[in-house]
Scaffold this motif. Structure first.
Motif, PDB file in Angstrom:
ATOM      1  N   GLY A   1      -1.772   3.700   3.439  1.00  0.00           N
ATOM      2  CA  GLY A   1      -2.000   4.158   4.810  1.00  0.00           C
ATOM      3  C   GLY A   1      -3.339   3.773   5.423  1.00  0.00           C
TER       4      GLY A   1
ATOM      5  N   GLU B   1     -10.248   8.640  -1.201  1.00  0.00           N
ATOM      6  CA  GLU B   1     -11.015   8.089  -0.085  1.00  0.00           C
ATOM      7  C   GLU B   1     -12.298   8.892   0.141  1.00  0.00           C
ATOM      8  OE1 GLU B   1      -7.825   7.826  -0.294  1.00  0.00           O
ATOM      9  OE2 GLU B   1      -7.386   5.798   0.368  1.00  0.00           O
TER      10      GLU B   1
ATOM     11  N   SER C   1     -10.475   2.288   1.759  1.00  0.00           N
ATOM     12  CA  SER C   1      -9.385   2.823   0.950  1.00  0.00           C
ATOM     13  C   SER C   1     -10.006   3.467  -0.298  1.00  0.00           C
ATOM     14  CB  SER C   1      -8.484   1.636   0.603  1.00  0.00           C
ATOM     15  OG  SER C   1      -7.599   1.971  -0.408  1.00  0.00           O
TER      16      SER C   1
HETATM   17  N1  ASP Z   1      -5.426   4.982  -1.264  1.00  0.00           N
HETATM   18  C1  ASP Z   1      -4.151   5.003  -0.634  1.00  0.00           C
HETATM   19  C2  ASP Z   1      -3.087   4.388  -1.531  1.00  0.00           C
HETATM   20  O1  ASP Z   1      -3.393   3.915  -2.607  1.00  0.00           O
HETATM   21  C3  ASP Z   1      -4.175   4.372   0.703  1.00  0.00           C
HETATM   22  C4  ASP Z   1      -4.471   2.906   0.716  1.00  0.00           C
HETATM   23  O2  ASP Z   1      -4.831   2.312  -0.303  1.00  0.00           O
HETATM   24  O3  ASP Z   1      -4.358   2.313   1.787  1.00  0.00           O
HETATM   25  O4  ASP Z   1      -1.949   4.391  -1.172  1.00  0.00           O
END
Ligand code: ASP
Ligand code: MG
Length: 461
Positions: free
Chosen positions: A207, A124, A36
């Protein structure tokens, strides 16, 4: 293994995560890593979009600050100079790209959903190479890939794009399986993918979980581990109920109820690929890896009480549509839902009694007034609807557990518990799947209600 934002929040965490992955690889696990963005970065990128519109002077500074954070993380976590230099090169090129993009937004004077996803993808795209560099530096053979390089293709519903499941799975398998067979750990960016026309898309907030379950399904993995900063899904929010504990085992359907309601630890659609291919999902704590976490499967063995968790959803509002003309008139509910659906207003909870003279609904609070005024302008004054009223200071408390199915007395225990606390119940809903009883109470009362139900079902540690 998917690592969330706080697991990659600073250099020490990145190093710790790399150590964790290495440990599992050395004990014979075949691993795919999904990363993430570092915590807070996706929010910061989305904010950057907004103020780039207004203020050109700030762009360079804020992009710099964001990159300094990542450069520092890379420098402090990657000891091998060769790997560090490769990562710094990637970060610098992303920096130039992001800066140009934000100036673009400023001069074009508009942010389209497509551009917003493009900007959001940098979180990401920065964190993943750092984790890859750190892993390589501690001797793990790894390669990093973006979600699209790995094979995920989505529709063009920017901000909430849906992967084409079969195509994505096929491509993921073709790309990742040979890497794994060669002993290479793929490190994939979570959350982001591309549409068929090649534009960057995001799978919706949180996600990365979805990316992980999709990859797991494609590779027929034994388990998906979602590494986060808590021991697992909790019986209640520990800020509300200090005795709340971790749930050891849950069924997929229970977990779906929890993800959608308040538990906020998962992307709501993240379990779909795991359910379809019956792959166990484990939620684990990066900072307490000895704890087994919460295991989510199709058939949990651990029983527990009929209710396994109590959640609360705040920031909602209640609308009540009333009129004797509605009694015995088919299509009334359809009309109401169509009005709200067309305006993209999500209905979270519905109740109508058998007298049919009123329908109550719960919607997100930020859409409440829009919903009320739409219903008023369209329905008031017809012989169908007499009055439309609303309340904004409410919350939904839900008791979740598949053990309540076919078990008389569960509702009685819930209502007695809240009544003993003097809490008034404004609205009630239970679907016929009997998995979840949701009640609407005054926002001021919701914490009391959570504690009362938690206690009535002996959920405390
Ligand atoms: N970076 C993205 C968010 O903060 C996805 C994730 O963290 O899973 O929503
Ligand atoms: Mg995140």
């Amino acid at each position: 293994m998917k690592f969330g934002g706080t697991s990659l929040g600073d250099a020490a965490s990145v190093k710790h995560v790399a150590g964790l992955i290495r440990k599992y690889v050395q004990t014979g696990y075949q691993v795919v890593v999904v990363s993430s963005a570092s915590s807070g970065v996706t929010d910061e990128l989305l904010n950057m979009c907004e103020w780039s519109l207004k203020d050109e002077k700030l762009i360079a500074d804020r992009v710099n600050a964001l990159f300094e954070k990542h450069l520092y993380m890379a420098e402090m976590s990657i000891e091998n100079c060769g790997w560090l230099n490769s990562v710094l090169e990637i970060l610098n090129s992303s920096k130039r790209e992001l800066e140009k993009l934000l100036y673009g937004i400023h001069y074009v004077k508009e942010i389209t959903p497509r551009i917003r996803d493009y900007v959001a993808s940098f979180g990401e795209v920065m964190s993943t190479p750092i984790l890859w560099g750190c892993l390589s530096s501690v001797g793990v053979k790894a390669e990093w890939l973006t979600g699209w390089d790995a094979g995920i293709v989505t529709d063009s519903n920017y901000g909430e794009a849906k992967p084409f499941i079969e195509l994505s799975k096929l491509q993921l398998r073709n790309k990742l399986q040979p890497m794994i067979d060669r002993g290479i750990i793929p490190v994939v960016t979570g959350y982001i993918a591309k549409s068929q026309d090649g534009s960057i898309t995001t799978l919706g907030r949180g996600g990365s979980d979805y990316t992980a379950t999709l990859i797991a399904a494609a590779l027929k993995a034994d388990e998906v581990w979602l590494w986060t900063d808590v021991d697992g899904l909790m019986t209640a929010d520990p800020k509300i109920e200090p005795s709340a504990g971790t749930i050891k085992e849950l069924s997929f359907e229970e977990a779906v109820e929890m993800a959608i309601l308040g538990a906020k630890r998962m992307h709501p659609r993240a379990l779909e690929p795991a359910i379809a291919d019956n792959i166990a999902v484990r939620i684990r704590n990066t900072f307490n890896p000895d704890n087994p976490g919460t295991l989510i499967t199709s058939k949990p063995t651990e029983g527990g009480d009929v209710v396994k968790a109590v959640t609360v959803t705040r920031d909602v509002g209640l609308i009540n549509v009333q009129g004797f003309g509605m009694v015995g008139t088919p299509g009334t509910a359809a009309k109401i839902f169509q009005i709200l659906g067309k305006a993209n207003i999500n209905i979270m909870m519905i109740a109508q009694t058998v007298s049919e003279s009123n329908i109550s609904m719960v919607v997100p609070r930020k859409t409440l007034m829009k919903a009320v005024s739409l219903l008023e302008t369209t329905l008031l004054g017809t012989d169908l609807v007499r009055s439309i009223s609303y309340e904004s200071d409410i919350a939904v408390v839900a008791a979740i557990g598949s053990g309540m199915r076919g078990k008389p007395g569960t509702a009685a225990r819930i209502f007695k518990a809240v009544a003993d606390e003097g809490v008034n119940v404004r609205m009630i809903a239970q679907g016929s799947s009997e998995l979840n009883i949701s009640i609407v109470v005054k926002d001021d009362d919701c914490e009391k209600a959570v504690r009362a139900i938690h206690k009535a079902f002996h959920l405390g540690r």
